[in-house]
Every structure is written in structure tokens, then in C-alpha cells.
Design an enzyme around this catalytic site. Structure first.
Site, mmCIF file in Angstrom:
data_model
loop_
_atom_site.group_PDB
_atom_site.id
_atom_site.type_symbol
_atom_site.label_atom_id
_atom_site.label_comp_id
_atom_site.label_asym_id
_atom_site.label_seq_id
_atom_site.Cartn_x
_atom_site.Cartn_y
_atom_site.Cartn_z
ATOM 1 N N LYS A 1 59.442 24.004 44.238
ATOM 2 C CA LYS A 1 60.807 23.901 44.833
ATOM 3 C C LYS A 1 61.444 25.339 45.245
ATOM 4 O O LYS A 1 60.934 26.276 44.828
ATOM 5 C CB LYS A 1 61.674 23.228 43.847
ATOM 6 C CG LYS A 1 61.936 23.849 42.719
ATOM 7 C CD LYS A 1 63.183 24.921 42.657
ATOM 8 C CE LYS A 1 63.510 25.620 41.422
ATOM 9 N NZ LYS A 1 64.493 26.641 41.522
ATOM 10 N N ASP B 1 65.416 21.855 36.126
ATOM 11 C CA ASP B 1 64.988 21.307 37.379
ATOM 12 C C ASP B 1 64.210 20.205 37.396
ATOM 13 O O ASP B 1 63.658 19.721 38.386
ATOM 14 C CB ASP B 1 63.983 22.481 37.851
ATOM 15 C CG ASP B 1 64.971 23.838 38.328
ATOM 16 O OD1 ASP B 1 66.013 23.664 38.408
ATOM 17 O OD2 ASP B 1 64.248 24.950 38.360
#
Length: 282
Positions: free
Chosen positions: A11, A139
Site C-alpha cells: 500500500k 492498516d
């Protein structure tokens, strides 16, 4: 039983704003998140054993702690009796650097939890998924969606069904940034740039005007990162340059593969001992 293959994508934070702190002293984060076609390869299968086994290999397999995110996830599921005494052998080829700001460990945990849910190895309510994900890392819930998303300051997540379509050149020096220390050195807070119920603007001009508030404390501690960013901002046809997460990876964004390839070549020549790779948003 055969191994199942999973891709655990890296990411990136196209923006990361620190809006303040909660009463718990954790930071209120607002972030625009995307994913890359850079990923760790994961093999997983159910085994007849008394315990889980997690094996790492690859360029970035060294220095992974015994209490890693994957074993943490499995322990949480075991302790809550959600795995019903099932045990798994998991092999991970680490291609995402550690302490890079790309959430490699969190994305691994998210990918495995997704696999367990989709293959009915475990059954969880939406509330249970959010609770378990938050115990592992902030996350993780983003990684389970694996789509362009906005994380709001109150923890809500909004999926953006639009493509960003940018080529990226990533460069990471041979040191990582300690996340906790970088956050602890944040000295001021920002205002929201993504008001709720507003249309999300993903134009290149808008994206180039965003920022990562963690760059300031990271640059104070590691001036090398600031030098890398300044050099990258001079690359031909670069749209913008931004650190992802708490560092130490710097990301240059391009709308042309040719321009990105030229930038990668130049950076590899300049920083021969640094990890540098071309990738693309998915």
C-alpha cells in the site's frame, strides 16, 4: 492438501494528514491510500499439526520478528476459538521492504484474514473483523479492501471506485524509519482535506498539492530523505514526490511509463546501494 497462492500487495499513502490525537493518545489520521502491483507471495495450506508454522524467504526476510503480524493474527483467532483448532503452514516470499511505509506486515495479515474468511476457514461478523484488524494494525482493515480508499480521522473508511493509473518509482535507502518515533515527533496538526460527503477529487493537480505530515519529523531525523526528495522533484516529467507512511520509501509519481523508466534508471545510477523499483497503482 495443496497450497493456496495469495498476492499481498504493497500500500502507498498518496496523502497522510495528522489531524490531532484521541484521548487514548493515538493519532487521528486522514489518508488517501492506494495499492501497487508490487506484492509479497504467500502460500498457505491447512496441516495436521499442533501449532501453526510461518516461514519467510526472499530479499527482505531477514530481521522479521518472531512476534510478527501473521502469528499475532493466528494467536488472536486461536484464543477466541475462531479457527476451531485448525492449523496452517504459511510461506511468505518477502518482496516488500521492512520499515518502508508500505505496510508489508499489515498487508500480509489482511491478505491471510481475507483468505480465511473467503474459504470459510473462519466465520466472523463485520464488527469482529474490524476489532481483530485493529488489534493487529491500523492498516489491516484498509488492506482487506485492497482498493483506493480514504481513511477519515474518526477511523471510517470510504472506498473510491476510481482508478488513479499512475506509474511509480520507489526508492528506499538502506535504513528504515521507526514508526512510533516518527509519530511521536509530530509537532503540529493539519486540517482535513477530505471533508465527509464531499466528492473526491483525484486529478493530478489535486494529488500533487497533498502532503504527508510525517515527512517533517522523518526529514529532521534522516536528512538523507529530504535530499532524495529534492533530487526526485527535479526528474523529468515527475508529477509529484511523496514519502509513504512513516518512511523510509520515497515515491515519485508519473503518468508515463517511459518517464518512470528513465527516472528509475537515473536513481539506480545515483543510489547504487539503495532499493529502487518501478511499479504501478492497481
Amino acid at each position: 492438501m495443496k497450497f493456496h497462492k495469495i498476492k499481498s500487495h504493497a500500500k502507498i499513502n498518496l496523502s497522510l494528514g495528522i489531524l490531532g490525537k484521541f484521548k487514548s493518545r493515538l493519532h487521528k489520521i486522514e489518508s488517501l491510500v492506494s495499492f501497487l502491483n508490487l506484492y509479497d507471495d504467500i502460500l498457505i495450506k491447512k496441516v495436521k499439526s499442533k501449532k501453526h508454522e510461518v516461514k519467510f524467504k526472499g530479499q527482505f526476510s531477514k530481521r522479521i520478528k518472531k512476534n510478527n503480524t501473521i502469528l499475532n493474527l493466528l494467536k488472536i483467532l486461536d484464543d477466541s476459538k475462531k479457527l476451531r483448532n485448525q492449523k496452517f503452514l504459511i510461506k511468505i516470499n518477502k518482496k516488500i521492504p521492512l520499515q518502508s511505509g508500505m505496510g508489508g506486515g499489515s498487508m500480509n495479515a489482511a491478505s491471510i484474514l481475507n483468505y480465511l474468511l473467503k474459504n470459510k476457514k473462519v466465520e466472523l461478523s463485520k464488527k469482529e473483523i474490524v476489532k481483530i484488524a485493529s488489534k493487529i494494525g491500523s492498516d489491516v482493515i484498509i488492506g482487506m479492501k485492497k482498493k483506493n480508499s480514504i481513511l477519515y480521522g474518526n477511523g471510517d473508511l470510504k472506498i473510491i471506485n476510481k482508478s488513479i493509473n499512475l506509474f511509480t518509482v520507489l526508492i528506499k535507502p538502506n535504513f528504515g524509519c521507526p514508526t512510533k518515533e516518527i509519530y511521536n515527533n509530530v509537532r503540529s496538526f493539519s486540517k482535513t482535506v477530505f471533508p465527509k460527503n464531499h466528492k473526491v477529487n483525484l486529478s493530478y493537480k489535486f494529488l500533487s498539492n497533498l502532503r504527508n505530515d510525517l515527512e517533517f519529523p522523518a526529514f529532521d531525523k534522516y536528512p538523507t530523505l529530504k535530499k532524495i526528495k529534492k533530487l526526485m522533484e527535479k526528474l523529468d516529467n515527475v508529477l509529484f514526490v511523496r514519502m509513504t507512511g512513516s518512511g523510509s520509501t520515497m515515491v515519485g509519481y508519473f503518468n508515463s511509463k517511459k518517464a518512470a523508466l528513465n527516472a528509475e534508471k537515473l536513481l539506480k545510477k545515483k543510489y547504487k546501494n539503495y532499493w529502487c523499483i518501478l511499479s504501478k497503482t492497481i
